[in-house]
Motif scaffolding. Structure first.
Motif, PDB file in Angstrom:
ATOM      1  N   PHE A 236       0.803  -1.218   0.000  1.00  0.00           N
ATOM      2  CA  PHE A 236       0.000   0.000   0.000  1.00  0.00           C
ATOM      3  C   PHE A 236       0.836   1.268   0.000  1.00  0.00           C
ATOM      4  O   PHE A 236       0.408   2.296   0.561  1.00  0.00           O
ATOM      5  N   PHE A 237       1.985   1.222  -0.645  1.00  0.00           N
ATOM      6  CA  PHE A 237       2.846   2.403  -0.720  1.00  0.00           C
ATOM      7  C   PHE A 237       2.073   3.609  -1.244  1.00  0.00           C
ATOM      8  O   PHE A 237       2.229   4.728  -0.738  1.00  0.00           O
ATOM      9  N   SER A 238       1.241   3.398  -2.240  1.00  0.00           N
ATOM     10  CA  SER A 238       0.555   4.511  -2.901  1.00  0.00           C
ATOM     11  C   SER A 238      -0.424   5.231  -1.990  1.00  0.00           C
ATOM     12  O   SER A 238      -0.859   6.339  -2.310  1.00  0.00           O
ATOM     13  N   THR A 239      -0.767   4.647  -0.866  1.00  0.00           N
ATOM     14  CA  THR A 239      -1.759   5.263   0.017  1.00  0.00           C
ATOM     15  C   THR A 239      -1.132   6.110   1.115  1.00  0.00           C
ATOM     16  O   THR A 239      -1.849   6.750   1.884  1.00  0.00           O
TER      17      THR A 239
ATOM     18  N   SER B  59       2.005  13.940  -0.695  1.00  0.00           N
ATOM     19  CA  SER B  59       0.848  13.185  -0.244  1.00  0.00           C
ATOM     20  C   SER B  59       0.546  12.035  -1.207  1.00  0.00           C
ATOM     21  O   SER B  59       1.152  11.922  -2.267  1.00  0.00           O
ATOM     22  N   TRP B  60      -0.422  11.232  -0.829  1.00  0.00           N
ATOM     23  CA  TRP B  60      -0.778  10.082  -1.656  1.00  0.00           C
ATOM     24  C   TRP B  60      -1.220  10.495  -3.054  1.00  0.00           C
ATOM     25  O   TRP B  60      -1.008   9.766  -4.026  1.00  0.00           O
TER      26      TRP B  60
ATOM     27  N   TYR C 122      17.267  11.905   4.800  1.00  0.00           N
ATOM     28  CA  TYR C 122      16.466  10.756   5.196  1.00  0.00           C
ATOM     29  C   TYR C 122      15.098  10.800   4.526  1.00  0.00           C
ATOM     30  O   TYR C 122      14.481  11.869   4.447  1.00  0.00           O
ATOM     31  N   CYS C 123      14.631   9.653   4.067  1.00  0.00           N
ATOM     32  CA  CYS C 123      13.240   9.594   3.648  1.00  0.00           C
ATOM     33  C   CYS C 123      12.432   8.905   4.749  1.00  0.00           C
ATOM     34  O   CYS C 123      12.980   8.159   5.573  1.00  0.00           O
ATOM     35  N   ALA C 124      11.160   9.181   4.759  1.00  0.00           N
ATOM     36  CA  ALA C 124      10.300   8.664   5.807  1.00  0.00           C
ATOM     37  C   ALA C 124       8.893   8.442   5.262  1.00  0.00           C
ATOM     38  O   ALA C 124       8.459   9.145   4.339  1.00  0.00           O
ATOM     39  N   ARG C 125       8.200   7.489   5.868  1.00  0.00           N
ATOM     40  CA  ARG C 125       6.813   7.228   5.491  1.00  0.00           C
ATOM     41  C   ARG C 125       5.881   7.846   6.513  1.00  0.00           C
ATOM     42  O   ARG C 125       6.042   7.644   7.722  1.00  0.00           O
ATOM     43  N   SER C 126       4.895   8.556   6.029  1.00  0.00           N
ATOM     44  CA  SER C 126       3.934   9.210   6.897  1.00  0.00           C
ATOM     45  C   SER C 126       3.038   8.191   7.604  1.00  0.00           C
ATOM     46  O   SER C 126       2.811   7.087   7.118  1.00  0.00           O
ATOM     47  N   LEU C 127       2.505   8.592   8.724  1.00  0.00           N
ATOM     48  CA  LEU C 127       1.528   7.772   9.441  1.00  0.00           C
ATOM     49  C   LEU C 127       0.224   7.651   8.655  1.00  0.00           C
ATOM     50  O   LEU C 127      -0.535   6.712   8.839  1.00  0.00           O
ATOM     51  N   GLY C 128      -0.025   8.627   7.780  1.00  0.00           N
ATOM     52  CA  GLY C 128      -1.247   8.624   7.005  1.00  0.00           C
ATOM     53  C   GLY C 128      -1.013   8.953   5.549  1.00  0.00           C
ATOM     54  O   GLY C 128       0.092   8.803   5.030  1.00  0.00           O
ATOM     55  N   SER C 129      -2.044   9.441   4.906  1.00  0.00           N
ATOM     56  CA  SER C 129      -1.984   9.664   3.469  1.00  0.00           C
ATOM     57  C   SER C 129      -1.411  11.023   3.080  1.00  0.00           C
ATOM     58  O   SER C 129      -1.073  11.250   1.920  1.00  0.00           O
ATOM     59  N   SER C 130      -1.291  11.919   4.041  1.00  0.00           N
ATOM     60  CA  SER C 130      -0.815  13.263   3.727  1.00  0.00           C
ATOM     61  C   SER C 130       0.671  13.398   4.008  1.00  0.00           C
ATOM     62  O   SER C 130       1.238  12.673   4.823  1.00  0.00           O
TER      63      SER C 130
ATOM     64  N   ASP D  71       6.200  17.796   9.944  1.00  0.00           N
ATOM     65  CA  ASP D  71       6.433  17.375  11.320  1.00  0.00           C
ATOM     66  C   ASP D  71       7.043  15.979  11.331  1.00  0.00           C
ATOM     67  O   ASP D  71       6.396  15.013  10.913  1.00  0.00           O
ATOM     68  N   GLN D  72       8.264  15.851  11.819  1.00  0.00           N
ATOM     69  CA  GLN D  72       8.921  14.542  11.789  1.00  0.00           C
ATOM     70  C   GLN D  72       8.186  13.512  12.630  1.00  0.00           C
ATOM     71  O   GLN D  72       8.317  12.300  12.391  1.00  0.00           O
ATOM     72  N   TYR D  73       7.380  13.954  13.587  1.00  0.00           N
ATOM     73  CA  TYR D  73       6.649  13.016  14.422  1.00  0.00           C
ATOM     74  C   TYR D  73       5.395  12.478  13.729  1.00  0.00           C
ATOM     75  O   TYR D  73       4.686  11.632  14.292  1.00  0.00           O
ATOM     76  N   ALA D  74       5.147  12.952  12.541  1.00  0.00           N
ATOM     77  CA  ALA D  74       4.043  12.434  11.731  1.00  0.00           C
ATOM     78  C   ALA D  74       4.486  11.274  10.849  1.00  0.00           C
ATOM     79  O   ALA D  74       3.727  10.828   9.995  1.00  0.00           O
ATOM     80  N   TYR D  75       5.703  10.795  11.055  1.00  0.00           N
ATOM     81  CA  TYR D  75       6.264   9.711  10.249  1.00  0.00           C
ATOM     82  C   TYR D  75       6.648   8.547  11.156  1.00  0.00           C
ATOM     83  O   TYR D  75       7.159   8.747  12.260  1.00  0.00           O
ATOM     84  N   ASP D  76       6.426   7.331  10.665  1.00  0.00           N
ATOM     85  CA  ASP D  76       6.713   6.187  11.522  1.00  0.00           C
ATOM     86  C   ASP D  76       7.865   5.313  11.041  1.00  0.00           C
ATOM     87  O   ASP D  76       8.446   4.580  11.836  1.00  0.00           O
ATOM     88  N   TYR D  77       8.194   5.349   9.770  1.00  0.00           N
ATOM     89  CA  TYR D  77       9.316   4.564   9.265  1.00  0.00           C
ATOM     90  C   TYR D  77      10.323   5.489   8.605  1.00  0.00           C
ATOM     91  O   TYR D  77       9.931   6.407   7.871  1.00  0.00           O
ATOM     92  N   TRP D  78      11.599   5.198   8.861  1.00  0.00           N
ATOM     93  CA  TRP D  78      12.690   6.032   8.369  1.00  0.00           C
ATOM     94  C   TRP D  78      13.752   5.177   7.705  1.00  0.00           C
ATOM     95  O   TRP D  78      14.008   4.046   8.121  1.00  0.00           O
ATOM     96  N   GLY D  79      14.379   5.744   6.684  1.00  0.00           N
ATOM     97  CA  GLY D  79      15.524   5.087   6.089  1.00  0.00           C
ATOM     98  C   GLY D  79      16.787   5.376   6.884  1.00  0.00           C
ATOM     99  O   GLY D  79      16.753   6.107   7.874  1.00  0.00           O
TER     100      GLY D  79
END
Length: 123
Positions: A28-31, A52-53, A94-102, A106-114
């Motif tokens: 679900f990367f695209s979401t 965003s998505w 660093y790239c990071a994946r957001s907790l949601g679709s937007s 805010d770095q705390y809005a991301y849960d996974y980091w490279g």
């Protein structure tokens, strides 16, 4: 388990360009929104750009007009095209994946980091 792997960093002269890539595993990367942050030695990690998505983009003022974030959902990859680089752009990116679709600044809005990729701009 989500893994993010950055690539494309390196040494470039002032005024040069680089394109960073971030390949993501998982479904679900695209979401999800994705972002790029950077951290210079001895400084805090700062927002660079986000997407965003639906490919809406956001940029830090310091990179507007020089950097472009984009995504290829077929390849599960997000890119950061960086032009007109100067010494102040030197950092680990660093790239990071957001907790949601937007996307978010805010770095705390991301849960996974490279692990990050080093960009060094020399004069």
């Amino acid at each position: 388990q989500v893994q993010l792997v950055e690539s494309g960093g390196g040494l470039v002269q002032t005024g040069g360009s680089l394109r960073l890539s971030c390949a993501a595993s998982g479904r679900f990367f695209s979401t999800y929104g994705m972002g790029w942050f950077r951290q210079a030695p001895g400084k805090e990690r700062l927002f660079v750009a986000a997407i965003s998505w639906n490919s809406r983009t956001y940029y830090a003022d310091s990179v507007k007009g020089r950097f472009t974030i984009s995504r290829d959902n077929a390849k599960n990859t997000v890119y950061l095209q960086m032009n007109s680089l100067d010494a102040e752009d030197t950092a680990v990116y660093y790239c990071a994946r957001s907790l949601g679709s937007s996307g978010s600044d805010d770095q705390y809005a991301y849960d996974y980091w490279g692990q990050g990729t080093q960009v060094t701009v020399s004069s």
